[in-house]
Design an enzyme around this catalytic site. Sequence first.
Site, PDB file in Angstrom:
ATOM      1  CG  HIS A  17      -1.947  -0.993   1.336  1.00  0.00           C
ATOM      2  ND1 HIS A  17      -2.159  -1.744   2.466  1.00  0.00           N
ATOM      3  CD2 HIS A  17      -2.870  -1.398   0.439  1.00  0.00           C
ATOM      4  CE1 HIS A  17      -3.181  -2.583   2.262  1.00  0.00           C
ATOM      5  NE2 HIS A  17      -3.622  -2.383   1.031  1.00  0.00           N
ATOM      6  CE  LYS A  41     -14.085  -5.796   3.621  1.00  0.00           C
ATOM      7  NZ  LYS A  41     -12.880  -5.296   2.956  1.00  0.00           N
ATOM      8  NE  ARG A  90      -2.978  -7.846  -4.393  1.00  0.00           N
ATOM      9  CZ  ARG A  90      -3.820  -8.095  -3.421  1.00  0.00           C
ATOM     10  NH1 ARG A  90      -3.383  -8.154  -2.188  1.00  0.00           N
ATOM     11  NH2 ARG A  90      -5.098  -8.315  -3.650  1.00  0.00           N
ATOM     12  CB  SER A 128      -4.692  -6.444   4.579  1.00  0.00           C
ATOM     13  OG  SER A 128      -4.258  -5.196   4.098  1.00  0.00           O
TER      14      SER A 128
HETATM   15  O1  PNS Z   1      -8.814  -2.600   0.060  1.00  0.00           O
HETATM   16  P1  PNS Z   1     -10.103  -3.107  -0.508  1.00  0.00           P
HETATM   17  O2  PNS Z   1     -10.923  -3.743   0.576  1.00  0.00           O
HETATM   18  O3  PNS Z   1      -9.893  -4.012  -1.690  1.00  0.00           O
HETATM   19  O4  PNS Z   1     -10.908  -1.811  -1.035  1.00  0.00           O
HETATM   20  C1  PNS Z   1     -12.186  -1.937  -1.611  1.00  0.00           C
HETATM   21  C2  PNS Z   1     -12.859  -0.563  -1.828  1.00  0.00           C
HETATM   22  C3  PNS Z   1     -12.833   0.260  -0.552  1.00  0.00           C
HETATM   23  C4  PNS Z   1     -12.116   0.188  -2.908  1.00  0.00           C
HETATM   24  C5  PNS Z   1     -14.296  -0.817  -2.298  1.00  0.00           C
HETATM   25  O5  PNS Z   1     -14.891  -1.776  -1.469  1.00  0.00           O
HETATM   26  C6  PNS Z   1     -15.188   0.438  -2.275  1.00  0.00           C
HETATM   27  O6  PNS Z   1     -14.939   1.377  -2.996  1.00  0.00           O
HETATM   28  N1  PNS Z   1     -16.218   0.431  -1.411  1.00  0.00           N
HETATM   29  C7  PNS Z   1     -17.146   1.539  -1.247  1.00  0.00           C
HETATM   30  C8  PNS Z   1     -18.488   1.194  -1.898  1.00  0.00           C
HETATM   31  C9  PNS Z   1     -18.374   1.351  -3.391  1.00  0.00           C
HETATM   32  O7  PNS Z   1     -18.347   2.432  -3.900  1.00  0.00           O
HETATM   33  N2  PNS Z   1     -18.238   0.193  -4.129  1.00  0.00           N
HETATM   34  C10 PNS Z   1     -17.902   0.227  -5.540  1.00  0.00           C
HETATM   35  C11 PNS Z   1     -19.085   0.125  -6.434  1.00  0.00           C
HETATM   36  S1  PNS Z   1     -19.533  -1.565  -6.626  1.00  0.00           S
END
Ligand code: PNS
Length: 164
Positions: A17, A41, A90, A128
């Site tokens: 990150h 979560k 990745r 993570s």
């Molecule tokens: O580190 P992560 O958990 O892979 O991040 C995921 C994240 C935060 C980018 C994603 O879950 C997100 O943007 N969530 C907010 C809700 C949203 O806008 N979802 C995308 C449309 S489906």
Amino acid sequence: MKKAIYPGSFDPVTKGHLDVIERSSRLVDELVVGVLNNSAKNALFSVLERVTMLKELTAHFPNVTVDAFDGLLVDYAKRIGAVIIVRGLRAVTDFEYELQIAQTNHEIDTDIETIFLTTRLEYAYLSSTIVKEVASYGGDISHFVPHQMIARIYAKYGIEGFDQ
Ligand code: PNS
């Protein structure tokens, strides 16, 4: 002024990150690291803890700020005036999920573009989830996370006595 958001769970933040934060901060005028505030979560660190730790770890980047957000990412991006979403890729296994999210976000708001940075090879395997798995058994996580994080992560698993 190009403002970008690098969203994620960051539970916990990894060296992968931080690498994406460092590299993407050079591409834009302002980068906001957005920590998703998702109470559903089962998180290791609270959102406040994650924001605090990310602030500490990015304090030396003059154009990086850290914030928590909830709701839709594109709504938050719009609210803060960010026009770019940064995500790290990745491996090919990330691709399908990331493509789906990026296309959904673009469908909701065509003014906001997602860009992907390929992670450095040395962090290609890192997540993570892997950090938590190794830490929960008391394994060595020094290659995975910034040294300031090590004792804090072990402490969550009741493992004490590690030097910072
Ligand atoms: O580190 P992560 O958990 O892979 O991040 C995921 C994240 C935060 C980018 C994603 O879950 C997100 O943007 N969530 C907010 C809700 C949203 O806008 N979802 C995308 C449309 S489906």
